[in-house]
Design an enzyme around this catalytic site. Structure first.
Site: not given
Ligand code: PNS
Length: 166
Positions: A18, A42, A91, A129
């Site tokens: 990030h 969430k 990515r 993450s």
């Protein structure tokens, strides 16, 4: 006219991948807002305040970066910030389906928005993450994957001793 770009995400937690995207965005745009999502639906590991703290810990030497938070629709947040530029990191090919779906929906909701995809350095291609949390939970050092403040917060969250600082 100065260009404000918004880089939204969960940042749960913020990784070096990030940070790589934040730095690239700061080189390209006049002003970059790192927008931490606040989605009560969430379950996040870190609170919004903790995730904001993570972003603050990495942007102090980036004069054109700011942190913000948003709930609800991202495009509404962009409008309040008078921005039409959305940054997302891409990515690998596996990210594309999800990212294109999101970019398409955001464009349907706000015709003027442009999603700009930035590719992180190759060393971050498979960094996420969730993988960072997984390895930290199982006792491995995460200093290679996250900035130092985030590493400390992860160790605290998962009850690890501070004997592997670095
Ligand atoms: O880091 P993430 O979890 O991939 O970030 C996803 C995020 C927060 C950018 C995305 O879920 C989002 O924009 N949420 C806000 C709700 C919204 O605007 N949805 C419509 C676009 S699909």
């Amino acid at each position: 006219m100065s260009q404000t770009a918004v880089y939204p995400g969960s940042f749960d937690p913020l990784t070096k991948g990030h940070l790589d995207i934040i730095q690239r965005a700061c080189r390209l745009f006049d002003h970059v807002i790192v927008a931490v999502s606040n989605n009560p639906g969430k379950q996040a590991t870190f609170s919004v305040a903790e995730r904001i703290q993570m972003v603050e810990s990495v942007i102090h030497d980036l004069p054109n970066a700011d942190v913000g938070t948003f709930a609800g629709l991202l495009v509404d947040y962009l409008k309040t910030k008078k921005s039409r530029l959305l940054i997302r990191g891409l990515r690998a090919v596996s990210d594309m389906e999800y990212e294109f779906q999101m970019a398409d929906m955001n464009r349907r909701l706000y015709r003027e928005v442009e999603t700009v995809f930035l590719m992180p350095d190759a060393q971050y291609t498979y960094l996420s993450s969730s993988v960072v949390k997984e390895v930290c939970r199982r006792g491995a050092s995460v200093h290679a994957f996250v900035p130092p403040t985030v590493a400390r917060m992860l160790r605290r969250k998962f009850g690890r001793k501070d004997n592997n600082k670095r």
